[in-house]
Design a protein around this motif. Structure first.
Motif, PDB file in Angstrom:
ATOM      1  N   UNK A   1       4.917  -1.051   2.802  1.00  0.00           N
ATOM      2  CA  UNK A   1       4.607   0.001   1.854  1.00  0.00           C
ATOM      3  C   UNK A   1       3.104   0.041   1.643  1.00  0.00           C
ATOM      4  N   UNK A   2       2.532   1.192   1.838  1.00  0.00           N
ATOM      5  CA  UNK A   2       1.091   1.339   1.671  1.00  0.00           C
ATOM      6  C   UNK A   2       0.835   2.510   0.749  1.00  0.00           C
ATOM      7  N   UNK A   3       0.065   2.291  -0.311  1.00  0.00           N
ATOM      8  CA  UNK A   3      -0.258   3.323  -1.274  1.00  0.00           C
ATOM      9  C   UNK A   3      -1.765   3.490  -1.333  1.00  0.00           C
ATOM     10  N   UNK A   4      -2.210   4.687  -1.656  1.00  0.00           N
ATOM     11  CA  UNK A   4      -3.649   4.917  -1.831  1.00  0.00           C
ATOM     12  C   UNK A   4      -3.960   4.805  -3.314  1.00  0.00           C
ATOM     13  N   UNK A   5      -4.856   3.906  -3.653  1.00  0.00           N
ATOM     14  CA  UNK A   5      -5.279   3.722  -5.035  1.00  0.00           C
ATOM     15  C   UNK A   5      -6.793   3.652  -5.017  1.00  0.00           C
ATOM     16  N   UNK A   6      -7.443   4.732  -5.385  1.00  0.00           N
ATOM     17  CA  UNK A   6      -8.894   4.781  -5.276  1.00  0.00           C
ATOM     18  C   UNK A   6      -9.288   5.000  -3.833  1.00  0.00           C
ATOM     19  N   UNK A   7     -10.278   4.268  -3.355  1.00  0.00           N
ATOM     20  CA  UNK A   7     -10.755   4.432  -1.984  1.00  0.00           C
ATOM     21  C   UNK A   7     -10.086   3.486  -0.994  1.00  0.00           C
TER      22      UNK A   7
ATOM     23  N   UNK B   1      -6.751   1.399   0.533  1.00  0.00           N
ATOM     24  CA  UNK B   1      -5.286   1.408   0.540  1.00  0.00           C
ATOM     25  C   UNK B   1      -4.750   0.117  -0.074  1.00  0.00           C
ATOM     26  N   UNK B   2      -3.633   0.233  -0.801  1.00  0.00           N
ATOM     27  CA  UNK B   2      -2.999  -0.917  -1.435  1.00  0.00           C
ATOM     28  C   UNK B   2      -1.695  -1.181  -0.702  1.00  0.00           C
ATOM     29  N   UNK B   3      -1.496  -2.407  -0.248  1.00  0.00           N
ATOM     30  CA  UNK B   3      -0.283  -2.780   0.475  1.00  0.00           C
ATOM     31  C   UNK B   3       0.547  -3.680  -0.423  1.00  0.00           C
ATOM     32  N   UNK B   4       1.832  -3.345  -0.592  1.00  0.00           N
ATOM     33  CA  UNK B   4       2.732  -4.137  -1.419  1.00  0.00           C
ATOM     34  C   UNK B   4       3.757  -4.848  -0.546  1.00  0.00           C
ATOM     35  N   UNK B   5       4.171  -6.034  -0.980  1.00  0.00           N
ATOM     36  CA  UNK B   5       5.162  -6.819  -0.243  1.00  0.00           C
ATOM     37  C   UNK B   5       6.548  -6.223  -0.438  1.00  0.00           C
ATOM     38  N   UNK B   6       7.311  -6.106   0.638  1.00  0.00           N
ATOM     39  CA  UNK B   6       8.675  -5.594   0.564  1.00  0.00           C
ATOM     40  C   UNK B   6       9.630  -6.663   0.056  1.00  0.00           C
ATOM     41  N   UNK B   7       9.316  -7.950   0.306  1.00  0.00           N
ATOM     42  CA  UNK B   7      10.140  -9.069  -0.157  1.00  0.00           C
ATOM     43  C   UNK B   7       9.236 -10.277  -0.372  1.00  0.00           C
ATOM     44  N   UNK B   8       9.770 -11.337  -0.965  1.00  0.00           N
ATOM     45  CA  UNK B   8       8.995 -12.556  -1.165  1.00  0.00           C
ATOM     46  C   UNK B   8       8.511 -13.067   0.184  1.00  0.00           C
ATOM     47  N   UNK B   9       7.239 -13.436   0.261  1.00  0.00           N
ATOM     48  CA  UNK B   9       6.710 -13.949   1.523  1.00  0.00           C
ATOM     49  C   UNK B   9       5.422 -14.721   1.267  1.00  0.00           C
TER      50      UNK B   9
END
Length: 47
Positions: free
Chosen positions: A1-7, A9-17
């Motif tokens: 999952x990749x989101x744009x927050x400001x300039x 990109x923000x990547x979030x973990x799909x599961x614990x890792x």
């Protein structure tokens, strides 16, 4: 999952890792939904 927050990109973990920095070899454990942090100027890699 990749989101744009400001300039940057923000990547979030799909599961614990675990993530690591290929430059300084720092290790972190993150939970599902948390942002994968940046280290040494790059997004940390999943193990």
């Amino acid at each position: 999952m990749e989101l744009k927050e400001g300039l940057l990109p923000v990547v979030r973990a799909e599961k614990d890792c675990d993530v690591y920095c290929p430059i300084c070899h720092k290790l972190l454990h993150i939970k599902a939904g948390e942002v994968i942090p940046r280290c040494c100027g790059k997004v940390m890699k999943k193990m």
